[in-house]
Scaffold this active site. Structure first.
Site, PDB file in Angstrom:
ATOM      1  N   ASN A   5     -10.779   4.632   2.202  1.00 17.64           N
ATOM      2  CA  ASN A   5      -9.752   4.504   1.173  1.00 17.64           C
ATOM      3  C   ASN A   5      -9.881   5.661   0.194  1.00 17.64           C
ATOM      4  OD1 ASN A   5      -7.621   2.620   0.686  1.00 17.64           O
ATOM      5  ND2 ASN A   5      -9.091   0.960   0.961  1.00 17.64           N
TER       6      ASN A   5
ATOM      7  N   ASP B 153     -10.107   1.237  -4.172  1.00 17.72           N
ATOM      8  CA  ASP B 153      -9.034   1.167  -3.176  1.00 17.72           C
ATOM      9  C   ASP B 153      -8.262   2.483  -3.186  1.00 17.72           C
ATOM     10  OD1 ASP B 153      -7.104   0.180  -1.342  1.00 17.72           O
ATOM     11  OD2 ASP B 153      -7.355  -1.842  -2.111  1.00 17.72           O
TER      12      ASP B 153
ATOM     13  N   GLU C  31       0.832  -1.210   0.000  1.00 15.85           N
ATOM     14  CA  GLU C  31       0.000   0.000   0.000  1.00 15.85           C
ATOM     15  C   GLU C  31       0.863   1.256   0.000  1.00 15.85           C
ATOM     16  OE1 GLU C  31      -3.030   0.782  -0.382  1.00 15.85           O
ATOM     17  OE2 GLU C  31      -4.348  -0.852   0.253  1.00 15.85           O
TER      18      GLU C  31
END
Length: 304
Positions: free
Chosen positions: A156, A208, A20
């Site tokens: 997100n 995301d 991430e």
């Protein structure tokens, strides 16, 4: 809307469990990213492709660069400043602790706004619980504020428009799959009301991590579908790029001219058919045909 498949390369030696928060450093021409579950911070030098990895004491949801040459990291118990020494040693100091409304929570997605504040969302680690206990917190010279927004399961997709007057957020939980926009007062760091923007229930992938390009368009990873979508400021889907992994997690512009798009990825519990399982968890890079913007530096350190 068109689907493009540009050349996509895996450039990391690691295969992260939950890759991430890629962040490009203009100053040192490196891409940084995290493996939340490592818990690791990675750095890849663009010139020689050398990768270094540092181990952290807690799960790290997201990072940002600071104007002191350090990193800001939102972890489980708070937001920390991280000075990277000889790998794998990272010197970690607490900037602000957080009081979660329930157990087993951590920070997730976040980034700096154009005025140098740091924003990050929290979530219950077990997504199966579908708990809306997540909130959005901000860090500046006054300390940690928040939650300024609440009710998220898996917050997100945080990003800011090129003029800094609009903030974007998503909830990637399967029961939500929405992207919202908020008016944003850059001078005061005030978020306006939530407004519906894009419903991704009907599109490939769960929303995301995200980035905004120099033309003001919003890029977001379609997790579970191996896609990266580009939306106009009006919310129209302009482009969809296919990538060889099923779970792209977050994208960031970088490279010498900010014309490369870096994409982190997650290793699924079991390989997804139609994708290259050997690349699951890799950091990918492609050239999307548009230029990005430099990521703002955190500069609003709490006054002690």
């Amino acid at each position: 809307m068109s689907v493009h498949t540009p050349a996509v390369k895996a450039i990391s030696i690691s295969r992260d469990r939950v890759g991430e928060s890629p962040v490009w450093s203009v100053a040192n021409q490196c891409i940084y990213w995290v493996d939340i579950e490592g818990p690791f911070i990675h750095r890849l030098n663009w010139a020689n492709r050398h990768q270094s990895t540092w181990t952290l004491p807690e799960r790290v949801g997201c990072i940002a660069m600071s104007n002191r040459g350090t990193l800001i990291a939102a972890m489980e118990t708070g937001i920390f400043e991280v000075a990277l020494s000889e790998p794998p040693v990272a010197h970690v100091s607490l900037l602000a602790s957080v009081t979660h409304p329930q157990a087993s929570m951590r920070f997730n997605d976040g980034r700096c706004d154009p005025q140098g504040r740091f924003w990050a969302g929290t979530m219950v680690r077990d997504m199966g619980l579908a708990s809306p206990a997540g909130g959005i917190y901000g860090l500046d010279e006054n300390g940690l504020q928040g939650p300024v927004l609440s009710g998220y399961i898996t917050p997100n997709g945080m990003a800011f428009s090129t003029d800094g007057t609009t903030a974007y957020l998503s909830d990637s939980h399967p029961s939500r799959q929405q992207i919202w926009k908020h008016s944003f007062d850059a001078a005061t760091g005030t978020w306006g009301p939530q407004a519906a923007w894009v419903d991704m229930q009907a599109l490939p992938g769960r929303p995301d991590g995200a980035a905004v390009d120099a033309e003001g368009c919003y890029w977001i990873c379609g997790n579970d579908a191996g896609r990266i979508h580009r939306f106009s400021p009006q919310g129209d889907l302009l482009q969809s790029i296919a990538v060889p992994v099923s779970k792209p997690a977050m994208c960031a512009f970088g490279g010498p001219e900010l014309r490369h798009l870096f994409v982190t990825s997650i290793r699924p519990a079991s390989p997804a058919p139609g994708f290259d399982a050997t690349l699951d968890g890799a950091l990918l890079v492609l050239e999307p045909g548009v230029q990005g913007l430099p990521e703002p530096l955190f500069s609003r350190f709490p006054v002690r």
